[in-house]
Design a protein around this motif. Structure first.
Motif, PDB file in Angstrom:
ATOM      1  N   PRO A   1       0.827  -1.212   0.000  1.00  0.00           N
ATOM      2  CA  PRO A   1       0.000   0.000   0.000  1.00  0.00           C
ATOM      3  C   PRO A   1       0.858   1.258   0.000  1.00  0.00           C
ATOM      4  CG  PRO A   1      -0.003  -1.023   2.160  1.00  0.00           C
ATOM      5  CD  PRO A   1       0.722  -1.967   1.253  1.00  0.00           C
ATOM      6  N   LYS A   2       0.411   2.251  -0.750  1.00  0.00           N
ATOM      7  CA  LYS A   2       1.087   3.538  -0.783  1.00  0.00           C
ATOM      8  C   LYS A   2       0.137   4.614  -0.264  1.00  0.00           C
ATOM      9  CE  LYS A   2       4.180   4.510  -3.604  1.00  0.00           C
ATOM     10  NZ  LYS A   2       4.945   5.024  -4.783  1.00  0.00           N
ATOM     11  N   ASP A   3       0.671   5.764   0.047  1.00  0.00           N
ATOM     12  CA  ASP A   3      -0.144   6.830   0.608  1.00  0.00           C
ATOM     13  C   ASP A   3      -1.070   7.394  -0.466  1.00  0.00           C
ATOM     14  OD1 ASP A   3       1.199   6.467   2.968  1.00  0.00           O
ATOM     15  OD2 ASP A   3       2.645   8.069   2.603  1.00  0.00           O
ATOM     16  N   ALA A   4      -2.368   7.138  -0.300  1.00  0.00           N
ATOM     17  CA  ALA A   4      -3.349   7.598  -1.285  1.00  0.00           C
ATOM     18  C   ALA A   4      -3.980   8.911  -0.880  1.00  0.00           C
ATOM     19  CB  ALA A   4      -4.443   6.544  -1.465  1.00  0.00           C
ATOM     20  N   ILE A   5      -4.015   9.181   0.411  1.00  0.00           N
ATOM     21  CA  ILE A   5      -4.719  10.362   0.890  1.00  0.00           C
ATOM     22  C   ILE A   5      -4.077  10.834   2.185  1.00  0.00           C
ATOM     23  CG2 ILE A   5      -6.457   9.177   2.318  1.00  0.00           C
ATOM     24  CD1 ILE A   5      -8.528  11.067   0.867  1.00  0.00           C
TER      25      ILE A   5
ATOM     26  N   ALA B   1     -25.444  19.615   0.544  1.00  0.00           N
ATOM     27  CA  ALA B   1     -25.474  18.161   0.703  1.00  0.00           C
ATOM     28  C   ALA B   1     -24.295  17.556  -0.048  1.00  0.00           C
ATOM     29  CB  ALA B   1     -26.784  17.588   0.167  1.00  0.00           C
ATOM     30  N   PRO B   2     -23.761  16.429   0.431  1.00  0.00           N
ATOM     31  CA  PRO B   2     -22.710  15.737  -0.335  1.00  0.00           C
ATOM     32  C   PRO B   2     -23.293  15.211  -1.640  1.00  0.00           C
ATOM     33  CG  PRO B   2     -23.416  14.414   1.550  1.00  0.00           C
ATOM     34  CD  PRO B   2     -24.075  15.734   1.686  1.00  0.00           C
ATOM     35  N   ALA B   3     -22.689  15.614  -2.758  1.00  0.00           N
ATOM     36  CA  ALA B   3     -23.227  15.262  -4.069  1.00  0.00           C
ATOM     37  C   ALA B   3     -22.457  14.128  -4.734  1.00  0.00           C
ATOM     38  CB  ALA B   3     -23.227  16.491  -4.974  1.00  0.00           C
ATOM     39  N   PHE B   4     -21.143  14.088  -4.542  1.00  0.00           N
ATOM     40  CA  PHE B   4     -20.306  13.048  -5.128  1.00  0.00           C
ATOM     41  C   PHE B   4     -19.247  12.620  -4.119  1.00  0.00           C
ATOM     42  CE2 PHE B   4     -22.003  15.256  -8.778  1.00  0.00           C
ATOM     43  CZ  PHE B   4     -22.314  14.228  -9.666  1.00  0.00           C
ATOM     44  N   LEU B   5     -18.956  11.337  -4.126  1.00  0.00           N
ATOM     45  CA  LEU B   5     -17.912  10.779  -3.270  1.00  0.00           C
ATOM     46  C   LEU B   5     -16.872  10.118  -4.158  1.00  0.00           C
ATOM     47  CD1 LEU B   5     -18.345   8.804   0.036  1.00  0.00           C
ATOM     48  CD2 LEU B   5     -16.923   7.848  -1.789  1.00  0.00           C
ATOM     49  N   SER B   6     -15.621  10.551  -4.041  1.00  0.00           N
ATOM     50  CA  SER B   6     -14.529   9.990  -4.839  1.00  0.00           C
ATOM     51  C   SER B   6     -13.619   9.167  -3.947  1.00  0.00           C
ATOM     52  CB  SER B   6     -13.727  11.104  -5.519  1.00  0.00           C
ATOM     53  OG  SER B   6     -14.524  11.791  -6.466  1.00  0.00           O
ATOM     54  N   ALA B   7     -13.714   7.841  -4.076  1.00  0.00           N
ATOM     55  CA  ALA B   7     -12.877   6.931  -3.289  1.00  0.00           C
ATOM     56  C   ALA B   7     -11.607   6.626  -4.074  1.00  0.00           C
ATOM     57  CB  ALA B   7     -13.641   5.651  -2.990  1.00  0.00           C
ATOM     58  N   ARG B   8     -10.507   6.424  -3.339  1.00  0.00           N
ATOM     59  CA  ARG B   8      -9.226   6.260  -4.007  1.00  0.00           C
ATOM     60  C   ARG B   8      -8.327   5.309  -3.234  1.00  0.00           C
ATOM     61  NH1 ARG B   8      -4.196   9.276  -4.178  1.00  0.00           N
ATOM     62  NH2 ARG B   8      -3.299   9.170  -6.267  1.00  0.00           N
ATOM     63  N   ARG B   9      -7.581   4.507  -3.988  1.00  0.00           N
ATOM     64  CA  ARG B   9      -6.551   3.667  -3.397  1.00  0.00           C
ATOM     65  C   ARG B   9      -5.305   3.728  -4.282  1.00  0.00           C
ATOM     66  NH1 ARG B   9      -8.142  -2.560  -3.282  1.00  0.00           N
ATOM     67  NH2 ARG B   9      -6.071  -2.615  -2.310  1.00  0.00           N
TER      68      ARG B   9
END
Length: 352
Positions: free
Chosen positions: A169-173, A225-233
């Motif tokens: 694993p690398k630092d994604a966030i 309101a939260p409209a979009f969620l961007s998940a990242r790895r």
């Protein structure tokens, strides 16, 4: 064509049989006229409503709700969805609105208002690093120790990968508290530069291999309101390549009920006017159709190292690159990167 004299003349010509076919062409032609276009859009909206009603059933069955589409903006410039673009390429994709778990939603709202959530977690400043990064978004983003933890916390049907889970694993966030951080004990004698160095290191000390950012928007009831969620790895494979995977999810709001579908688009390399493109449609063993654009006018491998696909109404972007950098650009290196891309997408499977 104007909707007055020219349109009337065309309709009269078609209806009076002055064309070389007995088929009534007017209904088809009318759909292409301005008024007809509006009627067609109304029918499209009605169709989307019907799809929205059936969306939970499709998702429960694991059905693919839509496929991404590739448009070469050099050979097909200024499409209706991007009338100001004539270079690069566009990716169109369908998204489905999802509802987040109540606890997570309450936490996001608390953070938006600058308050700790019910568990005492403070609002966070989020930053990302790498090539394939989402918008920094607004308050509410956070990091996790693994993609599996992120999937469980959001309740989203994010695709899983044994290959990436077994990678390094690398630092994604990166994140740090948005609330004032008290200086540590012993800082009474610090200089101003000491404080700058201390606070600049805070995000790096809280880096995690998976996480998400949130994009907020206003609603018809004058709320945010939260409209979009961007998940990242971000993971490094044994072959030295780093894989960056991002999943963008549309969230349900008061104006966009859960199950609503919508078509979005993104423009890539829009300033690269000299580039020409083709695209490979690659199908994985699990049936995911991935678009793999290839630059045909430049041998820089990074131009051909992206993949795009949609699964269960969630839009995914994949990018691979050597951890030590590309070095001298060669065609062979580009083909090697595409092989890694295919290995990565082949490993993706639905969450159990």
């Amino acid at each position: 064509m104007t909707p007055d004299r020219d349109e009337t003349l065309l309709r009269q010509t078609l209806l009076e049989g002055l064309h070389p076919t007995e088929t009534d062409l007017w209904p088809a032609v009318a759909e292409a006229l301005p008024a007809g276009e509006k009627r067609q859009k109304r029918r499209t909206r009605a169709l989307r409503l019907a799809i929205c009603i059936g969306a939970p059933l499709l998702l429960a069955a694991g059905a693919l709700l839509g496929r991404v589409q590739f448009t070469n903006l050099r050979t097909n410039p200024r499409p209706s969805f991007a009338p100001d673009k004539n270079t690069g390429y566009a990716i169109q994709y369908d998204q489905t609105a999802y509802v987040l778990p109540d606890k997570l939603m309450d936490s996001l709202l608390a953070h938006y208002n600058g308050q700790p959530d019910a568990d005492g977690v403070p609002p966070m400043h989020i930053s990302t690093s790498g090539y394939n990064v989402p918008s920094s978004g607004g308050p509410g983003g956070r990091g996790y120790d693994s993609w599996a933890d992120l999937t469980e916390a959001t309740g989203l049907p994010l695709l899983q990968s044994g290959l990436l889970d077994s990678a390094t694993p690398k630092d994604a966030i990166y994140w740090n508290s948005a609330l004032p951080e008290p200086p540590p004990e012993g800082s009474e004698d610090w200089t101003e530069q000491d404080f700058v160095l201390y606070y600049n290191r805070l995000p790096l000390s809280q880096a995690q291999p998976a996480g998400f950012t949130v994009l907020w928007s206003g609603t018809s009831d004058y709320q945010m309101a939260p409209a979009f969620l961007s998940a990242r790895r971000k993971d490094k494979l044994d072959n030295g390549y780093t894989v960056e995977l991002m999943a963008e999810t549309m969230l349900a709001t008061i104006d966009r009920p859960a199950g609503t579908t919508d078509t979005q688009h993104c423009i890539y390399f829009s300033q690269s006017s000299g580039y020409t493109w083709d695209v490979e449609e690659y199908t994985t063993p699990s049936g995911i159709v991935v678009l793999l654009p290839r630059c045909t006018s430049n041998k820089s491998p990074y131009l051909s190292s992206y993949g795009y696909f949609e699964q269960d109404g969630i839009y995914y972007t994949l990018f691979v690159h050597p951890d030590e950098g590309w070095g001298p650009a060669t065609r062979d290196q580009g083909e090697e990167a595409r092989a890694v891309l295919k290995e990565a997408v082949d490993s993706l499977v639905p969450v159990e």
